[in-house]
Write a protein that holds these residues in place. Structure first.
Motif, PDB file in Angstrom:
ATOM      1  N   GLU A 181     -59.152  -8.802 -66.774  1.00  0.00           N
ATOM      2  CA  GLU A 181     -59.087  -6.956 -66.819  1.00  0.00           C
ATOM      3  C   GLU A 181     -59.539  -6.614 -68.118  1.00  0.00           C
ATOM      4  OE1 GLU A 181     -55.982  -3.545 -67.067  1.00  0.00           O
ATOM      5  OE2 GLU A 181     -55.248  -5.319 -66.123  1.00  0.00           O
ATOM      6  N   ILE A 182     -60.618  -5.744 -67.953  1.00  0.00           N
ATOM      7  CA  ILE A 182     -61.203  -5.262 -69.310  1.00  0.00           C
ATOM      8  C   ILE A 182     -60.332  -4.022 -69.706  1.00  0.00           C
ATOM      9  CG2 ILE A 182     -63.160  -4.029 -70.162  1.00  0.00           C
ATOM     10  CD1 ILE A 182     -64.833  -5.202 -68.075  1.00  0.00           C
ATOM     11  N   LYS A 183     -59.909  -4.092 -71.027  1.00  0.00           N
ATOM     12  CA  LYS A 183     -59.133  -3.220 -71.526  1.00  0.00           C
ATOM     13  C   LYS A 183     -59.582  -2.253 -72.234  1.00  0.00           C
ATOM     14  CE  LYS A 183     -55.473  -6.697 -71.495  1.00  0.00           C
ATOM     15  NZ  LYS A 183     -54.579  -7.338 -72.254  1.00  0.00           N
ATOM     16  N   LEU A 184     -60.938  -2.398 -72.699  1.00  0.00           N
ATOM     17  CA  LEU A 184     -61.645  -1.523 -73.573  1.00  0.00           C
ATOM     18  C   LEU A 184     -62.807  -0.785 -73.151  1.00  0.00           C
ATOM     19  CD1 LEU A 184     -61.324  -3.418 -77.115  1.00  0.00           C
ATOM     20  CD2 LEU A 184     -59.973  -1.386 -76.298  1.00  0.00           C
ATOM     21  N   ASN A 185     -63.106   0.371 -73.377  1.00  0.00           N
ATOM     22  CA  ASN A 185     -64.503   0.902 -73.157  1.00  0.00           C
ATOM     23  C   ASN A 185     -64.737   1.784 -74.152  1.00  0.00           C
ATOM     24  OD1 ASN A 185     -63.165   3.496 -73.027  1.00  0.00           O
ATOM     25  ND2 ASN A 185     -62.989   3.121 -70.739  1.00  0.00           N
ATOM     26  N   SER A 186     -66.020   2.271 -74.073  1.00  0.00           N
ATOM     27  CA  SER A 186     -66.511   2.953 -75.229  1.00  0.00           C
ATOM     28  C   SER A 186     -65.840   4.244 -75.635  1.00  0.00           C
ATOM     29  CB  SER A 186     -68.117   3.381 -75.021  1.00  0.00           C
ATOM     30  OG  SER A 186     -68.190   4.110 -74.065  1.00  0.00           O
TER      31      SER A 186
ATOM     32  N   GLN B 264     -73.983  -7.451 -60.646  1.00  0.00           N
ATOM     33  CA  GLN B 264     -73.408  -7.128 -59.858  1.00  0.00           C
ATOM     34  C   GLN B 264     -74.260  -6.658 -58.726  1.00  0.00           C
ATOM     35  OE1 GLN B 264     -70.287  -4.629 -61.240  1.00  0.00           O
ATOM     36  NE2 GLN B 264     -68.846  -6.250 -61.374  1.00  0.00           N
ATOM     37  N   ALA B 265     -75.031  -5.951 -58.767  1.00  0.00           N
ATOM     38  CA  ALA B 265     -76.097  -5.314 -57.956  1.00  0.00           C
ATOM     39  C   ALA B 265     -76.999  -6.399 -57.427  1.00  0.00           C
ATOM     40  CB  ALA B 265     -76.958  -4.056 -58.584  1.00  0.00           C
ATOM     41  N   GLU B 266     -77.364  -7.219 -58.288  1.00  0.00           N
ATOM     42  CA  GLU B 266     -78.336  -8.339 -58.058  1.00  0.00           C
ATOM     43  C   GLU B 266     -77.569  -9.318 -57.269  1.00  0.00           C
ATOM     44  OE1 GLU B 266     -81.389 -11.786 -59.901  1.00  0.00           O
ATOM     45  OE2 GLU B 266     -79.975 -10.700 -61.238  1.00  0.00           O
ATOM     46  N   ASN B 267     -76.080  -9.698 -57.546  1.00  0.00           N
ATOM     47  CA  ASN B 267     -75.376 -10.891 -56.878  1.00  0.00           C
ATOM     48  C   ASN B 267     -75.233  -9.985 -55.336  1.00  0.00           C
ATOM     49  OD1 ASN B 267     -73.877 -12.813 -56.184  1.00  0.00           O
ATOM     50  ND2 ASN B 267     -71.946 -11.978 -57.399  1.00  0.00           N
ATOM     51  N   LYS B 268     -74.858  -8.925 -55.298  1.00  0.00           N
ATOM     52  CA  LYS B 268     -74.745  -8.198 -53.859  1.00  0.00           C
ATOM     53  C   LYS B 268     -76.030  -8.220 -52.964  1.00  0.00           C
ATOM     54  CE  LYS B 268     -73.462  -3.852 -51.518  1.00  0.00           C
ATOM     55  NZ  LYS B 268     -73.135  -2.599 -51.869  1.00  0.00           N
ATOM     56  N   ARG B 269     -77.176  -7.967 -53.540  1.00  0.00           N
ATOM     57  CA  ARG B 269     -78.537  -8.147 -52.932  1.00  0.00           C
ATOM     58  C   ARG B 269     -78.858  -9.458 -52.487  1.00  0.00           C
ATOM     59  NH1 ARG B 269     -83.293  -9.855 -54.172  1.00  0.00           N
ATOM     60  NH2 ARG B 269     -82.741 -10.001 -56.484  1.00  0.00           N
ATOM     61  N   LEU B 270     -78.383 -10.475 -53.433  1.00  0.00           N
ATOM     62  CA  LEU B 270     -78.805 -11.756 -52.923  1.00  0.00           C
ATOM     63  C   LEU B 270     -77.890 -12.243 -51.800  1.00  0.00           C
ATOM     64  CD1 LEU B 270     -79.533 -13.420 -56.488  1.00  0.00           C
ATOM     65  CD2 LEU B 270     -80.981 -12.930 -54.844  1.00  0.00           C
ATOM     66  N   LYS B 271     -76.669 -11.836 -51.807  1.00  0.00           N
ATOM     67  CA  LYS B 271     -75.641 -12.317 -51.071  1.00  0.00           C
ATOM     68  C   LYS B 271     -76.103 -11.828 -49.718  1.00  0.00           C
ATOM     69  CE  LYS B 271     -71.326 -13.096 -53.297  1.00  0.00           C
ATOM     70  NZ  LYS B 271     -70.171 -12.531 -53.793  1.00  0.00           N
ATOM     71  N   GLU B 272     -76.481 -10.212 -49.594  1.00  0.00           N
ATOM     72  CA  GLU B 272     -76.877  -9.746 -48.347  1.00  0.00           C
ATOM     73  C   GLU B 272     -78.183 -10.325 -47.803  1.00  0.00           C
ATOM     74  OE1 GLU B 272     -77.525  -5.668 -49.530  1.00  0.00           O
ATOM     75  OE2 GLU B 272     -75.352  -5.303 -49.259  1.00  0.00           O
ATOM     76  N   GLU B 273     -79.325 -10.610 -48.696  1.00  0.00           N
ATOM     77  CA  GLU B 273     -80.464 -11.414 -48.351  1.00  0.00           C
ATOM     78  C   GLU B 273     -80.260 -12.978 -47.558  1.00  0.00           C
ATOM     79  OE1 GLU B 273     -83.871 -13.280 -50.831  1.00  0.00           O
ATOM     80  OE2 GLU B 273     -83.387 -11.199 -51.238  1.00  0.00           O
ATOM     81  N   LEU B 274     -79.192 -13.578 -48.168  1.00  0.00           N
ATOM     82  CA  LEU B 274     -78.500 -14.922 -47.865  1.00  0.00           C
ATOM     83  C   LEU B 274     -78.277 -14.572 -46.143  1.00  0.00           C
ATOM     84  CD1 LEU B 274     -78.589 -17.859 -48.278  1.00  0.00           C
ATOM     85  CD2 LEU B 274     -76.225 -17.488 -49.390  1.00  0.00           C
ATOM     86  N   GLN B 275     -77.431 -13.491 -46.117  1.00  0.00           N
ATOM     87  CA  GLN B 275     -76.713 -13.411 -44.910  1.00  0.00           C
ATOM     88  C   GLN B 275     -77.927 -13.126 -43.708  1.00  0.00           C
ATOM     89  OE1 GLN B 275     -73.690 -10.343 -45.622  1.00  0.00           O
ATOM     90  NE2 GLN B 275     -72.081 -12.222 -45.785  1.00  0.00           N
ATOM     91  N   ASN B 276     -78.793 -12.327 -44.265  1.00  0.00           N
ATOM     92  CA  ASN B 276     -79.686 -11.795 -43.112  1.00  0.00           C
ATOM     93  C   ASN B 276     -80.903 -12.870 -42.920  1.00  0.00           C
ATOM     94  OD1 ASN B 276     -78.280  -9.624 -42.940  1.00  0.00           O
ATOM     95  ND2 ASN B 276     -79.326  -8.546 -44.441  1.00  0.00           N
TER      96      ASN B 276
ATOM     97  N   PHE C  68     -73.268  -3.998 -72.327  1.00  0.00           N
ATOM     98  CA  PHE C  68     -72.460  -5.129 -71.549  1.00  0.00           C
ATOM     99  C   PHE C  68     -72.062  -4.530 -70.098  1.00  0.00           C
ATOM    100  CE2 PHE C  68     -70.519  -7.157 -75.526  1.00  0.00           C
ATOM    101  CZ  PHE C  68     -71.460  -7.989 -75.497  1.00  0.00           C
ATOM    102  N   ASP C  69     -71.666  -3.232 -70.231  1.00  0.00           N
ATOM    103  CA  ASP C  69     -71.430  -2.374 -68.861  1.00  0.00           C
ATOM    104  C   ASP C  69     -72.676  -2.434 -68.160  1.00  0.00           C
ATOM    105  OD1 ASP C  69     -68.714  -2.082 -69.202  1.00  0.00           O
ATOM    106  OD2 ASP C  69     -68.919   0.016 -70.074  1.00  0.00           O
ATOM    107  N   LYS C  70     -73.681  -2.137 -68.617  1.00  0.00           N
ATOM    108  CA  LYS C  70     -75.162  -2.045 -67.826  1.00  0.00           C
ATOM    109  C   LYS C  70     -75.515  -3.403 -67.400  1.00  0.00           C
ATOM    110  CE  LYS C  70     -79.868  -0.702 -68.665  1.00  0.00           C
ATOM    111  NZ  LYS C  70     -80.978  -0.145 -69.463  1.00  0.00           N
ATOM    112  N   ILE C  71     -75.369  -4.212 -68.310  1.00  0.00           N
ATOM    113  CA  ILE C  71     -75.839  -5.638 -67.742  1.00  0.00           C
ATOM    114  C   ILE C  71     -74.722  -6.041 -66.394  1.00  0.00           C
ATOM    115  CG2 ILE C  71     -75.788  -7.966 -68.609  1.00  0.00           C
ATOM    116  CD1 ILE C  71     -76.705  -7.122 -71.313  1.00  0.00           C
ATOM    117  N   VAL C  72     -73.510  -6.078 -66.970  1.00  0.00           N
ATOM    118  CA  VAL C  72     -72.738  -6.243 -65.680  1.00  0.00           C
ATOM    119  C   VAL C  72     -72.904  -5.524 -64.315  1.00  0.00           C
ATOM    120  CG1 VAL C  72     -70.153  -6.120 -65.011  1.00  0.00           C
ATOM    121  CG2 VAL C  72     -70.829  -7.056 -67.328  1.00  0.00           C
ATOM    122  N   ALA C  73     -73.156  -4.287 -64.319  1.00  0.00           N
ATOM    123  CA  ALA C  73     -73.750  -3.335 -63.308  1.00  0.00           C
ATOM    124  C   ALA C  73     -74.772  -3.925 -62.706  1.00  0.00           C
ATOM    125  CB  ALA C  73     -73.896  -1.971 -63.600  1.00  0.00           C
ATOM    126  N   GLU C  74     -75.629  -4.449 -63.287  1.00  0.00           N
ATOM    127  CA  GLU C  74     -77.220  -5.042 -62.899  1.00  0.00           C
ATOM    128  C   GLU C  74     -76.850  -6.260 -62.177  1.00  0.00           C
ATOM    129  OE1 GLU C  74     -79.737  -5.097 -66.293  1.00  0.00           O
ATOM    130  OE2 GLU C  74     -80.349  -2.738 -66.381  1.00  0.00           O
TER     131      GLU C  74
END
Length: 97
Positions: free
Chosen positions: A2-7, A49-61, A41-47
């Motif tokens: 769990e992430i406990k801190l943010n800006s 996660q989006a790439e991971n989701k896209r690749l999983k969808e691409e793999l499924q399709n 870090f938040d920006k990198i993690v979001a990017e």
């Protein structure tokens, strides 16, 4: 995990002041750097996660190509043929003896 801190939490954090304590300006500057890193870090993690989701969808399709026993048989035949040629090359006429 769990992430406990943010800006925002870092920005609003207040420390008790004591005699002979830390320089408030230095602490503030350091916290500013930490906030920038957290935002990055938040920006990198979001990017990612989006790439991971896209690749999983691409793999499924992706079209699935079934593996047939015929293609496996051809592969095994090719391997055996190469092995035979290699043995002939290495051992030459000794194989027929």
């Amino acid at each position: 995990m769990e992430i406990k801190l943010n800006s925002k939490i870092i920005l609003e954090k207040e420390f008790k002041k004591k005699m002979n304590g830390y320089s408030v300006d230095q602490v503030d500057q350091f916290l500013d750097q930490i906030m920038e890193d957290y935002d990055a870090f938040d920006k990198i993690v979001a990017e990612l996660q989006a790439e991971n989701k896209r690749l999983k969808e691409e793999l499924q399709n992706a079209p699935r190509k079934p593996v047939t026993s015929q293609s496996l048989g051809n592969t095994n035949f090719d391997i055996l043929k190469r092995l035979s040629n290699l043995e002939k090359h290495v051992f030459g006429s000794k194989l027929s003896e």
